[in-house]
Design a protein around this motif. Sequence first.
Motif: not given
Lengths: 414, 414
Positions: A87-92
């Motif tokens: 999982m990752g932090l959203r970029y938008d």
Amino acid sequence: MKINPLKGMKDYLPDEMRLRDFVQGKILETYRASGFERISTPMLEDMENLDKSDGGDNLNLIFKVLKRGEKLNAALEKGDEKSLSDMGLRYDLTLPLSRYYAANRAVLPTPFKVIQTDRVFRAERPQKGRLREFVQCDIDILGDDSVNAEIELIDVTARALLSIGFEDFTVNINDRRMLRSMLTAMGFAQDTLDSVCITFDKMDKIGAEGVKKELTEKEYPESAIEALDAFLKAGDFSIQRVAELMEDKTLSDRLIAIIDAVNALTDGRYKIAYAPSLVRGQGYYTGVVFEITCAAFSGAVAGGGRYDGMIGKFLGQQVPAVGFSIGFERICGILLEQGYKAPVAQKLALLYRDDVPFADVLKKAGTLRGEYAVTVLPQQKKLGKQLGNLENAGFAAVAFFDNEEIKVLGKTAE
Amino acid sequence: MKINPLKGMKDYLPDEMRLRDFVQGKILETYRASGFERISTPMLEDMENLDKSDGGDNLNLIFKVLKRGEKLNAALEKGDEKSLSDMGLRYDLTLPLSRYYAANRAVLPTPFKVIQTDRVFRAERPQKGRLREFVQCDIDILGDDSVNAEIELIDVTARALLSIGFEDFTVNINDRRMLRSMLTAMGFAQDTLDSVCITFDKMDKIGAEGVKKELTEKEYPESAIEALDAFLKAGDFSIQRVAELMEDKTLSDRLIAIIDAVNALTDGRYKIAYAPSLVRGQGYYTGVVFEITCAAFSGAVAGGGRYDGMIGKFLGQQVPAVGFSIGFERICGILLEQGYKAPVAQKLALLYRDDVPFADVLKKAGTLRGEYAVTVLPQQKKLGKQLGNLENAGFAAVAFFDNEEIKVLGKTAE
């Protein structure tokens, strides 16, 4: 221990935070009064979703979250980077919205007019005006393929900017397919259009002669280069002129309808203009794109466009979608530079001496709240010095526990 | 692609989001009117800071962010888990606040009365009522070691809860050192206190006899066990009784002063009670701890305490600090269960037919805004069905582009 925030991220002091809350409040007020509804999604998204989201360069800027426990051990044994994170932090806010719509469609109205305002993350190389964590304020209309969706988003976004004191801005609008259709009609081959567009975009820097020279070096058909050169030298970059030169003449209808309707709505407070070379970075845009610029400030203060293909990736069924995002950080930065003060409740300090019952002090504070935001503070021995400090800290008035006087402080009372 | 949010994280639908925004707005209104000021810090913190933060069990629940580029390659070569990450998502707002205060102290007032309300992250095993991403609403007072700080935090937090309709709650308060001082006076050795406390905490479950039995099995001094047993069987757990039995009789002064002052402030709308076995999980608490419970609902709706040691870790100089955090998710969950409706602007749908100029529709919408939040929508062929759907979706009224009528819809107009 380290006392500074991480590289590219910011601590906000109370004054700046007050401004940010005020600006966000005004924007939300405009959005809500126009029938848009706020939603919220998690900061973290599935890594596979992020990877497949057509986010362009932003895909290289994702903060990935490490797996945990046994999953991590298994990934470490494999030893490749990809398997370490799921999982990752959203970029938008557009990818999360598309996933959200697919998951909740059954209980959402059509069209769905939606507000999102929250933090996004991009691991950019830190530089002035570029943060790695920043706030976006988006409105989107999902499920409406008519031009009304674009018109309404532009109207609402423009009114949100006007409500916080921005004036004299321009909504620049384009459909990337128009330029390509014109270039095709001129005789450039389909598979060379990207390269021709890149050269065309340099027009501002290298001029018509430069464009001609570069295209000649790239050995494109002479007749096509001549046709483009004639267009550039004639200097008429109006939407009507481009429409005349296009292969598919209907492509401009949509843009013209939007421009006409918005012109009927501006009341002369802002402008809308056709910008033939406007391109927005995200790969997910499918047609109309727009951004708002302000002559007094470089760069855009808002941007968006139509992305009819994104929700289909989740839903397996196409849903038309268009969004407009206010560059919240840019707006706040400009207002701060201008010394803009958010009009909020005035601050009053209620001073008390140590020998009085503190519960009574708080009771008295309760009677002063409403008109003022009331901060209770111990009275210091050097009262004159304390009053000066309070004035400098933005307090508008001082009250005392043991008498009824309210002393208005100098500067802030002007 | 996956359409659901990640495990333990939530998408919020418009109705729930409206409630959340309303509750947060009311809480912020109370905080601000009381002279507290909002700040904001990044979601991500340095991994070393997080690791050293005395966060207790929460330290095992940190989402770690993977290093990037060459740093990651170097870490992969080392191959150990620790070196893969140098930052993580915050698990609470207290550690970031302590770092923030150390970094910005020169420009912050003393005492600093501060609001934080934002998301935190904990990689908990997902279960009902436990989220991996959730919102906390905190107020803290930094730089004030007097009991006034505790009194004010309790007063402000209680008023915030009252403002959103919570009544009949109890502020439970304790100082963990009091119980230890009593046990020491009874004859338990200093290094056995943790273990004795654990047994003591089981009182509710195993009764006084069970406590005695367990302590006897642990082979503590007979006289100490007898003294504790007499205390438990007498059944007087008042602060006065515990104070009598303590080694350091002054330890209770602080708690008694707080309880007396708060009692003078409650207006009978809530209670404050001494809770001798109250312990809050965080390792960073140094003295007074408190939490708010509501007879009608299990678990706490707010909690906090004094953490005088935390800021010193960053600053190398002790700064007294005390905080109170409202369990925002718990509060919203309770209100949702109760069917609470946030009192917000009524929704009106302005219906238009396809053949009218859309700019004129938006102009008419502008005249209706203010009293209503106005959503413009195409009029459908089956108007009766559309009106029913709008009513079900919470619209209070409908207007039409081509006449002046405003039709109030049935249910929602009750």
